[in-house]
Design a protein around this motif. Structure first.
Motif, PDB file in Angstrom:
ATOM      1  N   VAL A  21       0.587  -0.940   0.037  1.00 54.88           N
ATOM      2  CA  VAL A  21       0.238  -0.317   0.071  1.00 54.88           C
ATOM      3  C   VAL A  21       0.826   0.869   0.264  1.00 54.88           C
ATOM      4  N   GLN A  22       0.098   2.055  -0.916  1.00 59.45           N
ATOM      5  CA  GLN A  22       1.266   3.241  -1.282  1.00 59.45           C
ATOM      6  C   GLN A  22       0.736   4.388  -0.470  1.00 59.45           C
ATOM      7  N   GLY A  23       0.576   5.457   0.780  1.00 60.15           N
ATOM      8  CA  GLY A  23      -0.111   6.657   1.092  1.00 60.15           C
ATOM      9  C   GLY A  23      -1.908   6.154   0.630  1.00 60.15           C
ATOM     10  N   ALA A  24      -2.808   6.945  -0.033  1.00 59.63           N
ATOM     11  CA  ALA A  24      -3.995   6.740   0.245  1.00 59.63           C
ATOM     12  C   ALA A  24      -4.141   6.449  -0.904  1.00 59.63           C
ATOM     13  N   GLY A  25      -3.220   5.066  -1.879  1.00 63.88           N
ATOM     14  CA  GLY A  25      -3.428   4.013  -2.451  1.00 63.88           C
ATOM     15  C   GLY A  25      -4.035   2.548  -1.793  1.00 63.88           C
TER      16      GLY A  25
END
Length: 361
Positions: A21-25
């Motif tokens: 998961v990357q940030g709000a992704g």
């Protein structure tokens, strides 16, 4: 533990892993009768233990509209949380399973940005079956803009193969549906093992040489100073050794120009093209030649480093690190599939993504 609490706990665990998961992704959902609990747009899965990131929407309303072919239906929130449901809410409603997870996992993205990804996935599945047997039913879809175009493609795929549990999305990620979070995670872990690619060896990062002592002709030349903004403040080097490889590794630096637009979140947060220069002097010459050009938030200088201006957010840094992690898993001679100019234009002029980007600030 209740299903909603279990899902929140699972989301927080996923969100702590930058390779998943990357940030709000990414997003997740849970179906409870006629209610769909789905992650709110712009929230981070990593926050799931600290705040309520799931928004309840009317699942019966979404399914009735989808059955009537009205895939442009707007989710109808239940209650007044003030949060906006994910732009992928309809995708979650279309999947029949109780728990649905959509991730931009690096090991999977590294496969999904390569041409011929569906054929390669079939080969990987065949080679990796062993005692585990075949994967649950899966589909592989070409790239579609998130939101309505992607929902239409998924709806058509599910019409052809209603028992689908895994949907691979070119240049985007994966969708997994199962009975509960544990079953979803078992599928995810199997896919990660199947698609794992070792990253390339990093180029050593050297410590900048000290300034030479006056009169010492044998002292090493000083390292290039960081480029300075128009007000005289130096741009800060990105505090991530992996991201710095994008400037220090000659192969990765060359990929910046031809292989930048590899997935939608990367483009939305970091723009349609990178600012790359062969030296700080080259960069300043370019700025002087176009005095009204906006000062870049992100700058790549060959063999020197990757720099950021004030205001470069944690969400953008997460996307940049994901970009490095995907590129580091590619053969240097392998071409990649990138988004074309029309696909870039529709992403960057999309109100839903402008909203999500605004939240990241």
């Amino acid at each position: 533990m209740k299903p909603r609490a279990t899902l929140s706990d699972y989301c927080a665990n996923l969100g702590a892993d930058r390779l998943l998961v990357q940030g709000a992704g990414g997003n997740a959902s849970w179906k409870d009768g006629a209610t769909l609990w789905v992650k709110a747009s712009g929230t981070w899965l990593a926050e799931a233990r600290r705040r309520d990131i799931l928004v309840p929407v009317d699942l019966a309303h979404l399914r009735a509209a989808a059955a009537a072919g009205q895939l442009d239906v707007a989710p109808r929130p239940l209650g007044d949380s003030g949060l906006r449901p994910s732009i992928e809410t309809l995708l979650h409603a279309l999947m029949p399973q109780p728990v649905v997870l959509h991730l931009h996992a690096v090991e999977l993205l590294a496969q999904l940005v390569r041409p011929g990804f569906a054929e390669r996935l079939r080969a990987l599945e065949h080679a990796g079956q062993g005692a585990a047997g075949p994967l649950p039913p899966w589909l592989a879809l070409a790239y579609h803009k998130p939101g309505l175009p992607l929902a239409r493609a998924v709806a058509e795929g599910l019409r052809r193969q209603p028992d689908t549990q895994i949907v691979f999305l070119q240049n985007h990620g994966v969708v997994i549906g199962a009975t509960d979070a544990g079953a979803v995670d078992a599928i995810l872990r199997r896919l990660l093992r199947l698609c794992a690619t070792p990253p390339r060896q990093p180029v050593p990062i050297t410590v900048p040489a000290p300034a030479p002592v006056a009169g010492d002709m044998d002292a090493p030349a000083p390292a290039l100073a960081p480029p300075r903004a128009s007000d005289g403040r130096p741009m800060a080097p990105i505090p991530d050794d992996g991201v710095q490889q994008l400037a220090l590794d000659p192969q990765l630096f060359e990929r910046l120009e031809r292989d930048w637009a590899i997935c939608p979140d990367h483009v939305v947060f970091l723009g349609a093209a990178p600012r790359r220069h062969d030296s700080s002097a080259d960069f300043h010459a370019a700025q002087a030649a176009c005095r009204h050009a906006p000062w870049p938030e992100l700058l790549f200088i060959r063999a020197a480093g990757v720099y950021m201006s004030d205001g470069f957010s944690a969400a953008k840094l997460a996307q940049l690190r994901c970009y490095y992690d995907v590129l580091a898993r590619q053969d240097e001679h392998r071409p990649l599939t990138v988004l074309d100019q029309a696909q870039l234009a529709e992403l960057l002029d999309w109100d839903a993504e402008k909203y999500r980007l605004a939240l990241s600030r």
